[in-house]
Design a protein around this motif. Structure first.
Motif, PDB file in Angstrom:
ATOM      1  N   ARG A   1       0.793  -1.044  -0.017  1.00 26.09           N
ATOM      2  CA  ARG A   1       0.175  -0.093  -0.038  1.00 26.09           C
ATOM      3  C   ARG A   1       0.673   1.326   0.139  1.00 26.09           C
ATOM      4  O   ARG A   1       1.984   1.304   0.643  1.00 26.09           O
ATOM      5  CB  ARG A   1      -0.822   0.063   1.066  1.00 26.09           C
ATOM      6  CG  ARG A   1      -1.902  -0.889   1.387  1.00 26.09           C
ATOM      7  CD  ARG A   1      -2.871  -0.830   2.325  1.00 26.09           C
ATOM      8  NE  ARG A   1      -3.564  -2.119   2.645  1.00 26.09           N
ATOM      9  CZ  ARG A   1      -4.550  -2.230   3.574  1.00 26.09           C
ATOM     10  NH1 ARG A   1      -5.019  -1.160   4.299  1.00 26.09           N
ATOM     11  NH2 ARG A   1      -5.435  -3.127   3.482  1.00 26.09           N
ATOM     12  N   ILE A   2       0.434   2.187  -0.682  1.00 24.34           N
ATOM     13  CA  ILE A   2       1.141   3.475  -0.718  1.00 24.34           C
ATOM     14  C   ILE A   2      -0.018   4.526  -0.324  1.00 24.34           C
ATOM     15  O   ILE A   2      -1.169   4.864  -0.891  1.00 24.34           O
ATOM     16  CB  ILE A   2       1.698   3.797  -2.018  1.00 24.34           C
ATOM     17  CG1 ILE A   2       2.664   2.954  -2.516  1.00 24.34           C
ATOM     18  CG2 ILE A   2       2.092   5.318  -2.158  1.00 24.34           C
ATOM     19  CD1 ILE A   2       3.360   3.076  -3.796  1.00 24.34           C
ATOM     20  N   PHE A  19       3.779   0.584   2.872  1.00 23.89           N
ATOM     21  CA  PHE A  19       3.361  -0.322   3.706  1.00 23.89           C
ATOM     22  C   PHE A  19       3.240  -1.842   3.334  1.00 23.89           C
ATOM     23  O   PHE A  19       2.568  -1.721   2.090  1.00 23.89           O
ATOM     24  CB  PHE A  19       1.982  -0.140   4.591  1.00 23.89           C
ATOM     25  CG  PHE A  19       2.154   1.310   5.098  1.00 23.89           C
ATOM     26  CD1 PHE A  19       2.692   1.308   6.548  1.00 23.89           C
ATOM     27  CD2 PHE A  19       1.606   2.259   4.483  1.00 23.89           C
ATOM     28  CE1 PHE A  19       2.826   2.669   7.099  1.00 23.89           C
ATOM     29  CE2 PHE A  19       1.767   3.515   5.093  1.00 23.89           C
ATOM     30  CZ  PHE A  19       2.339   3.852   6.397  1.00 23.89           C
ATOM     31  N   LEU A  20       3.796  -2.864   3.692  1.00 24.66           N
ATOM     32  CA  LEU A  20       3.504  -4.052   3.501  1.00 24.66           C
ATOM     33  C   LEU A  20       2.284  -4.599   4.179  1.00 24.66           C
ATOM     34  O   LEU A  20       2.423  -4.546   5.561  1.00 24.66           O
ATOM     35  CB  LEU A  20       4.667  -5.070   3.702  1.00 24.66           C
ATOM     36  CG  LEU A  20       4.371  -6.477   3.472  1.00 24.66           C
ATOM     37  CD1 LEU A  20       4.044  -6.894   2.027  1.00 24.66           C
ATOM     38  CD2 LEU A  20       5.651  -7.284   3.783  1.00 24.66           C
ATOM     39  N   ALA A  65       5.758  -0.556   7.940  1.00 25.34           N
ATOM     40  CA  ALA A  65       6.204   0.315   6.855  1.00 25.34           C
ATOM     41  C   ALA A  65       7.399  -0.148   6.345  1.00 25.34           C
ATOM     42  O   ALA A  65       8.282  -1.086   6.919  1.00 25.34           O
ATOM     43  CB  ALA A  65       6.732   1.384   7.884  1.00 25.34           C
ATOM     44  N   VAL A  66       7.668  -0.033   5.022  1.00 24.54           N
ATOM     45  CA  VAL A  66       8.502  -0.375   4.102  1.00 24.54           C
ATOM     46  C   VAL A  66       9.133   0.678   3.214  1.00 24.54           C
ATOM     47  O   VAL A  66       8.415   1.733   3.228  1.00 24.54           O
ATOM     48  CB  VAL A  66       8.198  -1.609   3.125  1.00 24.54           C
ATOM     49  CG1 VAL A  66       8.098  -2.672   3.726  1.00 24.54           C
ATOM     50  CG2 VAL A  66       7.421  -1.103   2.136  1.00 24.54           C
ATOM     51  N   ALA A  68       8.297  -0.490  -2.632  1.00 23.87           N
ATOM     52  CA  ALA A  68       6.953  -0.582  -2.858  1.00 23.87           C
ATOM     53  C   ALA A  68       6.752  -0.013  -4.342  1.00 23.87           C
ATOM     54  O   ALA A  68       6.085  -0.465  -5.132  1.00 23.87           O
ATOM     55  CB  ALA A  68       5.911   0.375  -2.030  1.00 23.87           C
ATOM     56  N   SER A  69       7.348   1.070  -4.618  1.00 28.97           N
ATOM     57  CA  SER A  69       7.235   1.701  -6.200  1.00 28.97           C
ATOM     58  C   SER A  69       7.913   0.746  -6.992  1.00 28.97           C
ATOM     59  O   SER A  69       7.064   0.578  -8.142  1.00 28.97           O
ATOM     60  CB  SER A  69       8.088   3.127  -5.950  1.00 28.97           C
ATOM     61  OG  SER A  69       7.943   3.736  -7.423  1.00 28.97           O
TER      62      SER A  69
END
Length: 119
Positions: free
Chosen positions: A2-3, A9-10, A27-28, A33-34
């Protein structure tokens, strides 16, 4: 993955047992994520804007979907336990908690734009 704004976030959701569904979020780095999301087929990504609305002491999360799920709006609350009582706002529509079509994983592969028109 998720962004939200500039944070990533994972999120892992477990199997639903009645109203209970475990969820873990961490949080990652945004770059992770991108990169991951850029490698997925764009048509499988869920795009939505989440709003938080307070009502009767509870915070409702309102998801307004875009793209192939445009027009879909889903409202939910997080309960502390399955027996917790809450007041249902008059702007909430049909109950879809147990309708698997409304889960993000389902909406990614079978968006509302592909559902047959209601009779």
């Amino acid at each position: 993955m998720r962004i939200r704004n500039d944070q990533a976030f994972l999120t892992i959701k477990g199997e639903r047992r009645g109203l209970i569904r475990p969820e873990f979020e961490r949080a990652v780095p945004f770059s992770w994520a991108s990169t991951l999301l850029s490698r997925l087929p764009p048509e499988t990504l869920i795009r939505k804007t989440r709003y938080e609305v307070g009502f009767a002491g509870m915070t409702w999360e309102i998801d307004v979907f875009d793209g192939r799920n445009s027009g879909l709006v889903v409202a939910e609350i997080e309960l502390e336990h399955a027996e917790q009582e809450f007041e249902l706002p008059d702007w909430v529509g049909a109950e879809v908690t147990f309708d698997e079509r409304y889960g993000n994983s389902s909406l990614a592969v079978r968006p509302v734009s592909t559902w047959p028109a209601a009779a």
